[in-house]
Write an enzyme that holds these catalytic residues in place. Structure first.
Site, PDB file in Angstrom:
ATOM      1  N   THR A 201      51.988  82.053 -64.752  1.00  0.00           N
ATOM      2  CA  THR A 201      53.248  81.562 -64.180  1.00  0.00           C
ATOM      3  C   THR A 201      53.329  80.043 -64.202  1.00  0.00           C
ATOM      4  OG1 THR A 201      53.476  83.508 -62.759  1.00  0.00           O
ATOM      5  CG2 THR A 201      54.648  81.530 -62.067  1.00  0.00           C
TER       6      THR A 201
ATOM      7  N   THR B 110      48.177  83.959 -61.516  1.00  0.00           N
ATOM      8  CA  THR B 110      47.610  84.202 -60.185  1.00  0.00           C
ATOM      9  C   THR B 110      47.159  85.642 -59.963  1.00  0.00           C
ATOM     10  OG1 THR B 110      49.809  84.630 -59.252  1.00  0.00           O
ATOM     11  CG2 THR B 110      48.980  82.358 -59.143  1.00  0.00           C
ATOM     12  N   ASP B 111      47.710  86.612 -60.696  1.00  0.00           N
ATOM     13  CA  ASP B 111      47.437  88.019 -60.386  1.00  0.00           C
ATOM     14  C   ASP B 111      45.970  88.392 -60.526  1.00  0.00           C
ATOM     15  OD1 ASP B 111      50.020  88.521 -59.690  1.00  0.00           O
ATOM     16  OD2 ASP B 111      50.588  89.513 -61.563  1.00  0.00           O
TER      17      ASP B 111
ATOM     18  N   SER C 215      48.454  86.895 -66.696  1.00  0.00           N
ATOM     19  CA  SER C 215      47.037  87.129 -66.378  1.00  0.00           C
ATOM     20  C   SER C 215      46.681  88.609 -66.282  1.00  0.00           C
ATOM     21  CB  SER C 215      46.640  86.416 -65.086  1.00  0.00           C
ATOM     22  OG  SER C 215      47.267  86.994 -63.956  1.00  0.00           O
TER      23      SER C 215
END
Length: 329
Positions: A16, A94-95, A62
């Site tokens: 992101t 971030t995931d 990710s």
């Protein structure tokens, strides 16, 4: 006498933080839409403090990062750490950032700072959080205080251990913490302030070396809920070398699952007891560990227990040895 500039190397992987979407909007965007050069153009100049170089390793959401990508990342950092580079920054979605941070924390062989950062809003959003996170991550990588601390995550003015960091919010820009263990410190602009330290074994003291490794033994995560079918264990055991259970409470499950887990002992399949709760610690419990192949995850969440078990299985399938590894790492 003028202080020598620190050399910081950036490994961009997408996410992101490099997302591109409708101008000003925070939703519906393509992760990894910006390349490294475009990403660096969004932050204040740091030429007075650091020299920056880098490469575009990946350009993905990710959720599409693979174990092979992790191995490539670790080996690339290990190779570059032998040069005069002073620190590393990885931009990442971030995931799965917490998983990448933990894997690198176990496999990177340098005391030089390795900092991972990302964003909750795409680069094209109003009030994008990526520029500040990246600015602070580069500053942290250039700091003397970050040396020897293991792989760190720098996010929303905070510094987290790669071992304990977790994504805890699907929406807010302050999306990470270490649950019960708090953070290691804080960032204010380009300045870092450390107040805690991770005691788990990491980086140069870790036993894990992926230099010659191309893939890891398969480990499955099984989620337990009311009336969950023990057939899941039988199915997984046909393919996986190890299993992590995302159990209730303190890593708990039904008697039906308990009986099926005991059958896996003869197949030399270790089963790690983790929890879906998200806080607390999983310790030894003789009621749920009625077979020798049961191993507590301690404070590791299921996704990180899977990483440690996969790495441990490169070296041993002895249950007691794996248990000691979980106690150390």
């Amino acid at each position: 006498m003028e202080e020598k500039k620190k050399k910081i190397y950036i490994l961009a992987t997408g996410g992101t933080i490099a997302g591109r979407g409708q101008q000003g909007k925070t939703a519906v965007y393509k992760a990894g839409g910006l390349n490294l050069e475009e990403l660096l153009s969004t932050i204040p100049k740091l030429h007075d403090q650091v020299e920056m170089d880098g490469e575009q390793m990946l350009s993905v959401d990710s959720n599409n990062v693979t174990v092979k990508d992790w191995i490539q990342m670790a080996n690339r950092i290990n190779e570059l750490s032998k040069t005069d580079i002073d620190g590393f920054v990885i931009t990442h979605g971030t995931d799965t950032m917490d998983e990448t941070a933990y894997f690198l924390n176990l496999t990177v062989k340098t005391e030089k700072p390795v900092i991972i950062t990302g964003a909750m809003r795409p680069a094209t959003a109003a009030s994008a959080d990526g520029p500040l996170n990246l600015y602070q991550a580069i500053s942290l990588a250039a700091s003397n205080e970050a040396w020897g601390q293991g792989v760190l995550v720098c996010f929303c003015d905070s510094i987290y251990s790669g071992r304990d960091v977790q994504k805890v919010n699907t929406f807010k820009t302050d999306a990470f913490n270490e649950k019960d263990l708090a953070c290691l410190g804080y960032m204010r602009d380009e300045y870092c302030y450390f107040y805690n330290k991770s005691l788990a074994v990491h980086t140069v003291r870790s036993m894990f070396d992926v230099t010659q490794v191309k893939e890891l033994p398969r480990v499955d995560i099984l989620y337990f809920c009311v009336d969950a079918d023990p057939d899941l264990l039988r199915f997984s055991a046909q393919r996986a070398k190890g299993i992590v259970i995302c159990g209730t409470g303190s890593g708990d499950y039904s008697e039906a699952w308990m009986k099926e887990i005991a059958k896996l002992e003869e197949k030399r399949i270790p089963v790690v007891r983790a929890s879906r709760i998200g806080s607390g610690v999983i310790t030894e419990n003789k009621y749920f560990e009625q077979s020798q192949n049961c191993i507590p995850a301690y404070t590791l969440p299921p996704q990180k227990a899977r990483i440690l078990l996969s790495l441990a299985l490169l070296y041993t399938n002895q249950f007691e040895e794996i248990k000691k590894i979980f106690q150390r790492y």
